[in-house]
Design an enzyme around this catalytic site. Structure first.
Site, PDB file in Angstrom:
ATOM      1  N   SER A 119       0.876  -1.177   0.000  1.00  0.00           N
ATOM      2  CA  SER A 119       0.000   0.000   0.000  1.00  0.00           C
ATOM      3  C   SER A 119       0.906   1.218   0.000  1.00  0.00           C
ATOM      4  O   SER A 119       1.554   1.523   1.002  1.00  0.00           O
ATOM      5  CB  SER A 119      -0.902   0.005   1.238  1.00  0.00           C
ATOM      6  OG  SER A 119      -1.777  -1.092   1.210  1.00  0.00           O
ATOM      7  N   LYS A 193      -6.623   1.489  -3.413  1.00  0.00           N
ATOM      8  CA  LYS A 193      -6.354   0.946  -2.070  1.00  0.00           C
ATOM      9  C   LYS A 193      -6.553   2.008  -0.998  1.00  0.00           C
ATOM     10  O   LYS A 193      -7.082   1.727   0.079  1.00  0.00           O
ATOM     11  CB  LYS A 193      -4.926   0.391  -2.002  1.00  0.00           C
ATOM     12  CG  LYS A 193      -4.541  -0.167  -0.623  1.00  0.00           C
ATOM     13  CD  LYS A 193      -5.477  -1.290  -0.158  1.00  0.00           C
ATOM     14  CE  LYS A 193      -5.182  -1.777   1.253  1.00  0.00           C
ATOM     15  NZ  LYS A 193      -3.945  -2.526   1.381  1.00  0.00           N
ATOM     16  N   LYS A 261      -0.523   4.972   8.146  1.00  0.00           N
ATOM     17  CA  LYS A 261       0.196   5.406   6.949  1.00  0.00           C
ATOM     18  C   LYS A 261      -0.764   5.632   5.783  1.00  0.00           C
ATOM     19  O   LYS A 261      -0.715   6.661   5.102  1.00  0.00           O
ATOM     20  CB  LYS A 261       1.232   4.355   6.564  1.00  0.00           C
ATOM     21  CG  LYS A 261       1.896   4.565   5.209  1.00  0.00           C
ATOM     22  CD  LYS A 261       2.414   3.252   4.625  1.00  0.00           C
ATOM     23  CE  LYS A 261       1.289   2.314   4.249  1.00  0.00           C
ATOM     24  NZ  LYS A 261       1.740   1.056   3.618  1.00  0.00           N
TER      25      LYS A 261
END
Length: 320
Positions: A119, A193, A261
């Site tokens: 990701s 994503k 994140k």
């Protein structure tokens, strides 16, 4: 993409030949909870796998299953037709793919394919694709959703960005990992994503708050989950994380620092495409990131998403 169209575009790409076990050489960089399970599935399907691990001791299970270890991402790529990467963050992607001496692109022969399942940043995915193109290679950004259970069972959602023909050619490999969807040009997989993580984060926050409320109200939390899981409140998030939260299993799954994140990338100013851009206005994402960041601030950054319930409990003075 229809199967007939996928076959046609894969044939048009055709490097180096049809993907098949025993012929197509696979490289894997990053064998953590997700990457290790995904690489193991390709090994079990009959593909030769060469892997790189920063901590070789963690590769014991893969080596026992037949994988070969290499000393750097470049060495992995030199022995592979397709190199998958599954590392922690965009900085790691840049290091294992683009480093001029040890990165995968430095070792990949012309025509080879990079598939990044991390990701990561959409702008970095476009940068990698451009660098691969300049080297005569191909790059696909293909982050995944489905957690450790999906990685183990081969039921991941694979969100692929890049050249459609290359994505179609990769279909036999993707079929061992889950269900691929072609999302668009380079960076589209990563953007997909990030959007997915916004939805997952919101569902996990809702699950944590509902279970904390139910417990404080004196309800049997497991009975509550069973009662509502087939109604409008039911979701894949509830299926994966609900029982773990009730049983206080906060170690299964990926560490919460990763969704912090990902939500941070959703909120970033700009994406490198315009000279002047404004921040994305996503108030829910900002709140979710704060709640997961509270887990990290509490010393629980290595726990998994279902541990979010502990933040709600602390805010309400609930001790368990």
């Amino acid at each position: 993409m229809a199967m007939e169209e996928a076959t046609a575009t894969a044939t048009a790409f055709g490097f180096p030949a049809e993907v098949r076990p025993g012929a197509t050489r696979v490289g894997w960089v990053g064998i953590g909870v997700m990457g290790g399970a995904m690489a193991a599935r390709l090994l079990a399907a009959g593909y030769a796998v060469t892997a790189y691990a920063r901590t070789p001791a963690k590769a014991g299970a893969l080596v026992a299953a037949g994988a070969r270890l290499a000393g750097s991402p470049a060495s992995v790529a030199a022995a592979s037709d397709v190199v998958f990467t599954m590392v922690g963050n965009p900085g790691d992607v840049r290091a294992v793919v683009l480093d001029a001496a040890s990165g995968a692109l430095a070792g990949l022969r012309p025509g080879g394919v990079l598939v990044d399942c991390t990701s990561s940043s959409p702008s970095l995915a476009r940068e990698v694709a451009a660098a691969a193109r300049a080297a005569g290679c191909h790059a696909v950004d293909c982050p995944v959703s489905g957690g450790d259970v999906g990685a183990r069972d081969g039921t991941l959602a694979l969100l692929a960005g890049g050249d459609e023909a290359v994505v179609a050619w990769l279909a036999p490999l993707f079929a061992q990992l889950g269900r691929p969807t072609y999302m668009g040009p380079p960076g589209s997989g990563q953007s997909s994503k990030i959007a997915n993580q916004i939805a997952v984060a919101g569902a996990v926050v809702g699950l944590g708050e509902s279970l904390a409320f139910a417990g404080a109200a004196g309800l049997d939390e497991r009975l509550f989950l069973g009662a509502v899981s087939k109604g409008a409140a039911g979701s894949r998030v509830m299926d994966i994380f609900g029982e773990r939260a009730v049983s206080r299993d906060f170690a299964s799954g990926g560490a919460v620092r990763y969704i912090i994140k990902d939500l941070g990338m959703a909120l970033e100013v700009g994406d490198g495409q315009e000279e002047e851009e404004e921040a994305n206005v996503l108030p829910g994402s900002a709140l979710y990131r704060q709640m997961f960041s509270a887990m990290s601030a509490n010393g629980d950054g290595e726990l998994c998403l279902q541990g979010l319930i502990t933040v709600v409990e602390r805010l309400n003075g609930i001790r368990k």
